[in-house]
Enzyme design. Structure first.
Site, PDB file in Angstrom:
ATOM      1  N   HIS A 191      -3.151   2.204   3.415  1.00  0.00           N
ATOM      2  CA  HIS A 191      -2.001   3.032   3.028  1.00  0.00           C
ATOM      3  C   HIS A 191      -2.115   4.421   3.656  1.00  0.00           C
ATOM      4  CE1 HIS A 191      -0.732  -0.161   0.519  1.00  0.00           C
ATOM      5  NE2 HIS A 191      -1.632   0.007  -0.425  1.00  0.00           N
TER       6      HIS A 191
ATOM      7  N   LEU B 181      17.633  14.610  11.426  1.00  0.00           N
ATOM      8  CA  LEU B 181      17.476  13.239  10.915  1.00  0.00           C
ATOM      9  C   LEU B 181      17.398  13.301   9.401  1.00  0.00           C
ATOM     10  CD1 LEU B 181      16.439  10.149  11.330  1.00  0.00           C
ATOM     11  CD2 LEU B 181      14.183  11.150  11.125  1.00  0.00           C
TER      12      LEU B 181
ATOM     13  N   ASP C  71       5.272  -2.952   6.215  1.00  0.00           N
ATOM     14  CA  ASP C  71       4.393  -3.935   5.567  1.00  0.00           C
ATOM     15  C   ASP C  71       3.137  -4.157   6.404  1.00  0.00           C
ATOM     16  OD1 ASP C  71       3.627  -5.692   3.599  1.00  0.00           O
ATOM     17  OD2 ASP C  71       4.942  -7.335   4.247  1.00  0.00           O
TER      18      ASP C  71
HETATM   19  C1  IPE Z   1       7.770  -4.883   0.458  1.00  0.00           C
HETATM   20  O1  IPE Z   1       6.455  -5.179   0.777  1.00  0.00           O
HETATM   21  C2  IPE Z   1       7.838  -3.570  -0.243  1.00  0.00           C
HETATM   22  C3  IPE Z   1       7.475  -2.415   0.572  1.00  0.00           C
HETATM   23  C4  IPE Z   1       7.261  -2.407   1.856  1.00  0.00           C
HETATM   24  C5  IPE Z   1       7.421  -1.166  -0.144  1.00  0.00           C
HETATM   25  P1  IPE Z   1       5.576  -6.126  -0.147  1.00  0.00           P
HETATM   26  O2  IPE Z   1       4.292  -6.325   0.568  1.00  0.00           O
HETATM   27  O3  IPE Z   1       5.493  -5.588  -1.515  1.00  0.00           O
HETATM   28  O4  IPE Z   1       6.446  -7.448  -0.165  1.00  0.00           O
HETATM   29  P2  IPE Z   1       6.106  -8.931  -0.607  1.00  0.00           P
HETATM   30  O5  IPE Z   1       5.630  -8.860  -2.000  1.00  0.00           O
HETATM   31  O6  IPE Z   1       5.046  -9.437   0.309  1.00  0.00           O
HETATM   32  O7  IPE Z   1       7.371  -9.668  -0.444  1.00  0.00           O
HETATM   33  C1  IPE Z   2       2.968  -2.234   2.631  1.00  0.00           C
HETATM   34  O1  IPE Z   2       1.747  -2.790   2.893  1.00  0.00           O
HETATM   35  C2  IPE Z   2       2.872  -1.026   1.737  1.00  0.00           C
HETATM   36  C3  IPE Z   2       3.441  -1.182   0.402  1.00  0.00           C
HETATM   37  C4  IPE Z   2       4.028  -2.252  -0.052  1.00  0.00           C
HETATM   38  C5  IPE Z   2       3.315  -0.053  -0.485  1.00  0.00           C
HETATM   39  P1  IPE Z   2       1.075  -3.846   1.918  1.00  0.00           P
HETATM   40  O2  IPE Z   2       0.215  -3.081   0.940  1.00  0.00           O
HETATM   41  O3  IPE Z   2       2.079  -4.717   1.316  1.00  0.00           O
HETATM   42  O4  IPE Z   2       0.149  -4.644   2.912  1.00  0.00           O
HETATM   43  P2  IPE Z   2      -0.148  -6.199   2.901  1.00  0.00           P
HETATM   44  O5  IPE Z   2       1.152  -6.906   2.893  1.00  0.00           O
HETATM   45  O6  IPE Z   2      -0.950  -6.485   1.667  1.00  0.00           O
HETATM   46  O7  IPE Z   2      -0.937  -6.432   4.157  1.00  0.00           O
HETATM   47 MG    MG Z   3       2.867  -6.493   1.870  1.00  0.00          MG
END
Ligand code: IPE
Ligand code: IPE
Ligand code: MG
Length: 246
Positions: free
Chosen positions: A38, A132, A21
């Site tokens: 990303h 792995l 995240d």
């Molecule tokens: C959780 O991250 C899903 C992934 C890492 C793929 P999100 O950024 O989507 O989660 P929330 O919405 O903040 O809980």
């Molecule tokens: C995690 O990073 C990646 C996915 C959920 C695909 P985020 O895109 O959720 O990044 P934040 O939480 O907005 O910083």
């Molecule tokens: Mg996120």
């Protein structure tokens, strides 16, 4: 002393799961669009998978796209799906070189066909690798997975193939998409959020949780080492008291 040498190699978790995240916030910090985050997140995936393989971790599960993530702007969803195809295609050789097997959990049939094809191609071409197992959670939802297992067991019961009272922990585990994979001993979430977001609810019943403020694109081998060291200093009691542990 360097971090890697502090890891006790015969006390490694067999399975580490990561909620990757913070890509969006990382991009914002750099004054760039979310997609830039990303793209840089892919580097962290490479680093982490390599570090895990080098250490001798058997399973690494990465939460890459949740069922809830479809609710994001279409542009971002499309970019993530394209990135998935590109990444798998670019990384197949490295995965094979590093003897890493690719696997996926989640409702992958609902991915765009190009993404699904790339995924299936990656799984097929790495299927004989043994170091792995890298498991991507894609269009994954733990509640969906538990419901799917429940529906499957209910159908079996209705058909007289299984007695409802015979359904136990093991049978249920073996009906989930993680069948045959040990539960993760360690669950890591980056970016400072302290929630599970519908990830592996059944499988993390007794996992050690590790939250770090590091944003996913900044996550490097040392961050994984740090999490493992932290894990190794915890006492896992499983309901017992300290004195009962050998
Ligand atoms: C959780 O991250 C899903 C992934 C890492 C793929 P999100 O950024 O989507 O989660 P929330 O919405 O903040 O809980
Ligand atoms: C995690 O990073 C990646 C996915 C959920 C695909 P985020 O895109 O959720 O990044 P934040 O939480 O907005 O910083
Ligand atoms: Mg996120």
């Amino acid at each position: 002393m360097d971090l890697k040498s502090q890891i006790i190699l015969d006390k490694l978790p067999r399975h580490i799961a990561i909620i990757m995240d913070g890509n969006g916030r990382w991009a914002k910090q750099h004054g760039k669009p979310r997609v830039f985050g990303h793209r840089n997140g892919v580097k962290a995936v490479r680093e982490t998978a390599e570090a895990a393989a080098e250490l001798g971790i058997e399973y690494l599960t990465l939460y890459a796209f949740s069922t809830e993530n479809w609710k994001r702007p279409k542009l971002e969803v499309n970019a993530l799906m394209t990135l998935l195809v590109e990444t798998i295609q670019n990384e197949i050789d490295t995965l094979n070189k590093n003897n890493i097997k690719l696997h996926a959990i989640g409702d992958v049939a609902k991915l765009p066909s190009k993404s699904l094809k790339a995924l299936q191609g990656g799984i097929e071409s790495t299927k004989n690798n043994q170091r792995l197992t890298l498991i991507l959670a894609l269009n994954y939802s733990a509640k969906w997975e538990i419901l799917e297992a429940t529906r499957q067991l209910a159908r079996q019961a209705k058909a007289g193939l299984i007695q409802p009272d015979a359904i136990d922990d093991q049978i249920f585990s073996n009906t989930l998409s993680t069948k045959g994979i040990p539960d993760p001993e360690l669950l890591i979430r980056t970016s400072g959020e302290t929630r599970i977001s519908n990830f592996l609810l059944w499988q993390i019943a007794y996992s050690e949780l590790y939250f770090t403020p590091t944003l996913w694109p900044d996550f490097q081998k040392e961050h994984l080492y740090q999490a493992i060291i932290d894990f190794q200093h915890r006492e896992r009691r499983f309901g017992k008291i300290s004195e009962q542990l050998v």
